[in-house]
Each structure stands twice: as structure tokens, then as C-alpha cells.
Design a protein around this motif. Structure first.
Motif, PDB file in Angstrom:
ATOM      1  N   LEU A  87      13.084 -23.239 -34.020  1.00 31.85           N
ATOM      2  CA  LEU A  87      14.382 -23.781 -33.717  1.00 31.85           C
ATOM      3  C   LEU A  87      14.647 -24.867 -32.991  1.00 31.85           C
ATOM      4  CD1 LEU A  87      15.297 -22.007 -30.608  1.00 31.85           C
ATOM      5  CD2 LEU A  87      13.247 -21.077 -31.534  1.00 31.85           C
ATOM      6  N   LEU A  88      16.024 -25.120 -33.032  1.00 30.52           N
ATOM      7  CA  LEU A  88      16.432 -26.457 -32.367  1.00 30.52           C
ATOM      8  C   LEU A  88      17.198 -26.207 -31.183  1.00 30.52           C
ATOM      9  CD1 LEU A  88      17.217 -28.444 -35.489  1.00 30.52           C
ATOM     10  CD2 LEU A  88      15.059 -28.467 -34.108  1.00 30.52           C
ATOM     11  N   ASN A  89      16.876 -26.653 -30.134  1.00 30.36           N
ATOM     12  CA  ASN A  89      17.656 -26.901 -28.858  1.00 30.36           C
ATOM     13  C   ASN A  89      18.375 -28.203 -28.660  1.00 30.36           C
ATOM     14  OD1 ASN A  89      18.461 -25.756 -26.474  1.00 30.36           O
ATOM     15  ND2 ASN A  89      16.815 -26.631 -25.350  1.00 30.36           N
ATOM     16  N   VAL A 134      19.640 -19.919 -25.591  1.00 31.51           N
ATOM     17  CA  VAL A 134      18.597 -20.282 -26.399  1.00 31.51           C
ATOM     18  C   VAL A 134      17.969 -19.126 -27.097  1.00 31.51           C
ATOM     19  CG1 VAL A 134      16.053 -21.050 -26.148  1.00 31.51           C
ATOM     20  CG2 VAL A 134      17.969 -22.216 -24.902  1.00 31.51           C
ATOM     21  N   SER A 135      18.004 -17.757 -26.283  1.00 31.91           N
ATOM     22  CA  SER A 135      17.486 -16.603 -27.185  1.00 31.91           C
ATOM     23  C   SER A 135      18.145 -16.158 -28.170  1.00 31.91           C
ATOM     24  CB  SER A 135      17.488 -15.465 -26.045  1.00 31.91           C
ATOM     25  OG  SER A 135      16.342 -15.991 -25.064  1.00 31.91           O
ATOM     26  N   GLY A 136      19.560 -16.315 -28.278  1.00 26.95           N
ATOM     27  CA  GLY A 136      20.214 -16.106 -29.358  1.00 26.95           C
ATOM     28  C   GLY A 136      19.682 -17.018 -30.605  1.00 26.95           C
ATOM     29  N   ALA A 137      19.363 -18.314 -30.412  1.00 21.29           N
ATOM     30  CA  ALA A 137      18.771 -18.960 -31.395  1.00 21.29           C
ATOM     31  C   ALA A 137      17.484 -18.378 -31.680  1.00 21.29           C
ATOM     32  CB  ALA A 137      18.873 -20.437 -31.052  1.00 21.29           C
ATOM     33  N   VAL A 138      16.497 -18.080 -30.748  1.00 21.56           N
ATOM     34  CA  VAL A 138      15.402 -17.681 -31.058  1.00 21.56           C
ATOM     35  C   VAL A 138      15.485 -16.246 -31.963  1.00 21.56           C
ATOM     36  CG1 VAL A 138      13.431 -16.392 -29.881  1.00 21.56           C
ATOM     37  CG2 VAL A 138      14.282 -18.421 -28.799  1.00 21.56           C
ATOM     38  N   MET A 149      13.935 -15.679 -35.424  1.00 17.30           N
ATOM     39  CA  MET A 149      13.000 -14.380 -35.753  1.00 17.30           C
ATOM     40  C   MET A 149      13.361 -13.716 -37.160  1.00 17.30           C
ATOM     41  SD  MET A 149      11.909 -13.197 -32.127  1.00 17.30           S
ATOM     42  CE  MET A 149      10.956 -11.830 -32.500  1.00 17.30           C
ATOM     43  N   GLN A 150      14.787 -13.838 -37.211  1.00 12.09           N
ATOM     44  CA  GLN A 150      15.350 -13.279 -38.488  1.00 12.09           C
ATOM     45  C   GLN A 150      15.176 -13.823 -39.851  1.00 12.09           C
ATOM     46  OE1 GLN A 150      16.605 -10.030 -38.667  1.00 12.09           O
ATOM     47  NE2 GLN A 150      16.231  -9.430 -36.444  1.00 12.09           N
ATOM     48  N   GLY A 151      14.881 -15.150 -39.513  1.00 14.58           N
ATOM     49  CA  GLY A 151      14.488 -15.974 -40.830  1.00 14.58           C
ATOM     50  C   GLY A 151      15.438 -16.815 -41.095  1.00 14.58           C
ATOM     51  N   ILE A 152      16.534 -17.197 -40.000  1.00 15.16           N
ATOM     52  CA  ILE A 152      17.605 -17.829 -40.420  1.00 15.16           C
ATOM     53  C   ILE A 152      17.501 -19.185 -39.332  1.00 15.16           C
ATOM     54  CG2 ILE A 152      20.246 -17.985 -40.111  1.00 15.16           C
ATOM     55  CD1 ILE A 152      20.104 -14.649 -40.082  1.00 15.16           C
ATOM     56  N   ARG A 153      17.980 -20.262 -40.243  1.00 17.17           N
ATOM     57  CA  ARG A 153      17.987 -21.480 -39.347  1.00 17.17           C
ATOM     58  C   ARG A 153      18.857 -21.387 -38.232  1.00 17.17           C
ATOM     59  NH1 ARG A 153      17.378 -27.122 -40.856  1.00 17.17           N
ATOM     60  NH2 ARG A 153      17.029 -26.500 -42.799  1.00 17.17           N
ATOM     61  N   SER A 154      18.361 -21.667 -37.139  1.00 17.19           N
ATOM     62  CA  SER A 154      19.011 -21.362 -35.791  1.00 17.19           C
ATOM     63  C   SER A 154      19.003 -22.610 -34.709  1.00 17.19           C
ATOM     64  CB  SER A 154      18.359 -20.213 -35.110  1.00 17.19           C
ATOM     65  OG  SER A 154      18.586 -19.121 -35.889  1.00 17.19           O
ATOM     66  N   ILE A 155      20.154 -22.732 -34.083  1.00 22.10           N
ATOM     67  CA  ILE A 155      20.358 -24.065 -33.332  1.00 22.10           C
ATOM     68  C   ILE A 155      21.001 -23.529 -32.074  1.00 22.10           C
ATOM     69  CG2 ILE A 155      21.263 -26.312 -32.954  1.00 22.10           C
ATOM     70  CD1 ILE A 155      21.251 -26.554 -36.131  1.00 22.10           C
ATOM     71  N   ALA A 156      20.532 -23.967 -30.835  1.00 16.55           N
ATOM     72  CA  ALA A 156      21.220 -23.570 -29.513  1.00 16.55           C
ATOM     73  C   ALA A 156      22.038 -24.981 -28.894  1.00 16.55           C
ATOM     74  CB  ALA A 156      20.273 -23.254 -28.516  1.00 16.55           C
TER      75      ALA A 156
END
Length: 254
Positions: free
Chosen positions: A162-164, A107-111, A115-122
Motif C-alpha cells: 500500500l502507499l502512505n 494507515v490501517s484503513g488502507a492496510v 488485504m482485501q486485494g484493492i489498491r489502497s492509499i493513506a
């Protein structure tokens, strides 16, 4: 679409191979920057007191002696020619539900991507813990995730969200659907197992005993128990907003 993949189970993890197969159904421009070794449970830790050792495997595959957070930062700031459009973290061997997310390197990889302003999904694939890891139903996430991700990448996300996504411990044909649900509460107990080495000196293993917490509404835990896929929008704001005014009054600053 340029996609960055990372995980916390390490560069050799089966779940990362599965994630790359999933990502390649969305794009041909897929980069992998993952920890050299298993980093499960490291949460959002950042390496600042030791050097980061980077090993290039091929043009778009790298292993880093660091955490998932380190991997995303190195990818965005140093390795990739341009920032990715999407960060996918996983696929974790085991669910990342409820309280688990506070410990999860996945999850923290997606966090960090968020934080870098990129759409992120775990993404995580649950399995029955009374079985061994050879029986993780990878085909469930492999067959169902591409269509879900194609929908998720088109949905406008608020800033800082972000999405989990968690897949249930069953075969793909048994999955009952998909539900958007909040994080639940497991009621973790952290236990210490004391042992002795060959010279009689003590060493310790830390492990979790997962209970069933009290939840007033249907949560991600319930969704997976119903053999459905859970999708949880998350944000980093840890402020107890409902307590702000009461605290101000108690301190006489309201």
C-alpha cells in the motif's frame, strides 16, 4: 473507477470532506464509509465482541459504529454492490510518519483495503502542532493530491503493498516537491497524565512526546521537514528477515 473513502477521524471530520473533493476529481463513483466517532490511534483493530451499528446517511454515505478496519470490511463485504477499485483513507489531521503508522487508524484503513486485494492509499496532512487544528493547511492536500493520485493509480504495485502519502505543514505554493522515502524513527515516549475528577477520583490521559530518532538515511520525517510530500510504499510483513538465519543457528535448526 469506483472509490471507497474511509478515515479514523470520524464521519464529520473536515479531512474526510476534503478527501471526497479530491476523489471526485478522479471519479464520479465515490462511496464513503467512515467511523461514527473519532477512532484515532486504534491501529488495525477489529470489532468482534460488540455489534456493528450502521447508519445510512444517503445513497453512498454511511457511518459505522466501529473502526476504520470495520468500515472497509463492511463496505466491501456488505454495503457496496461491487468491490471498489481504489481505497483512499484520510485525509488525517496530522502526519502519519515513521513509528506513527503502527498506531494509525488512517494507515490501517488502507492496510485493510490492501488485504482485501484493492489498491489502497493513506493520505495525511501535517500541521504545526504549536498551532490549533483550525489552522491545518487543508488547501495543500486539496490542491496537490489529485494530480499525485492520478499518477499513483497508474503505477503497478506489487501484491501486498500500500502507499502512505504525507503532505507538509505549509501552503501549497511553498511545497518543494515530492520524494519517495522509507519510514523513519521518531523515538516515541508514551506519557501518563494523572488527574482527578470532581469527586477526587483518579483518571488518566495517555499522550505522546515525540523525539527525534536516529535515522541513517533520508526518511519521510526529513522529507516533510524539507516542505516536500513524502510517498512511502508499505507492506504488512513484519518478519525480521535479516535475523531468520541467526535465530535458526541459535536454536540449532539451521
Amino acid at each position: 473507477m469506483r472509490i471507497l473513502l474511509t478515515n479514523d477521524d470520524g464521519i464529520h471530520a473536515e479531512g474526510l470532506k476534503v478527501l471526497e473533493q479530491i476523489a471526485r476529481k478522479l471519479s464520479d463513483d465515490v462511496w464513503v464509509v467512515a467511523p461514527e466517532e473519532d477512532q484515532s490511534g486504534v491501529s488495525h483493530s477489529l470489532t468482534i465482541s460488540d455489534p456493528l451499528r450502521l447508519r445510512q446517511i444517503d445513497e453512498k454515505h454511511y457511518a459505522l459504529k466501529g473502526t476504520p478496519t470495520d468500515c472497509v470490511i463492511m463496505a466491501v463485504k456488505h454495503i457496496m454492490p461491487e468491490a471498489p477499485d481504489l481505497v483512499l483513507s484520510g485525509v488525517n489531521a496530522g502526519g502519519n510518519l515513521a513509528d506513527d503508522v503502527s498506531y494509525s487508524g488512517t494507515v490501517s484503513g488502507a492496510v485493510e483495503g490492501m488485504m482485501q486485494g484493492i489498491r489502497s492509499i493513506a493520505l495525511s496532512q501535517e500541521f504545526l502542532h504549536e498551532t490549533n487544528r483550525d489552522n491545518i493547511p487543508w488547501n495543500t492536500v486539496l490542491s496537490l493530491a489529485p494530480d499525485i493520485l492520478k499518477k499513483l493509480v497508474k503505477i503497478p504495485l506489487p501484491e501486498g503493498v500500500l502507499l502512505n502519502v504525507n503532505f507538509p505543514a505549509c501552503e501549497a505554493r511553498e511545497v518543494t516537491g515530492l520524494s519517495v522515502a522509507p519510514l523513519g524513527h521518531r523515538g516515541h515516549k508514551i506519557l501518563i497524565d494523572k488527574r482527578a475528577d470532581g469527586r477526587g477520583l483518579p483518571y488518566y490521559w495517555m499522550y505522546f512526546s515525540r523525539g527525534k530518532g536516529e535515522n541513517k538515511e533520508k526518511t519521510d520525517i526529513d522529507v516533510l521537514q524539507d516542505k516536500a510530500i513524502s510517498v512511502t510504499p508499505m507492506k504488512l510483513d513484519l518478519t525480521a528477515h535479516d535475523f531468520l538465519h541467526s535465530l535458526e543457528k541459535a536454536l540449532g535448526s539451521a
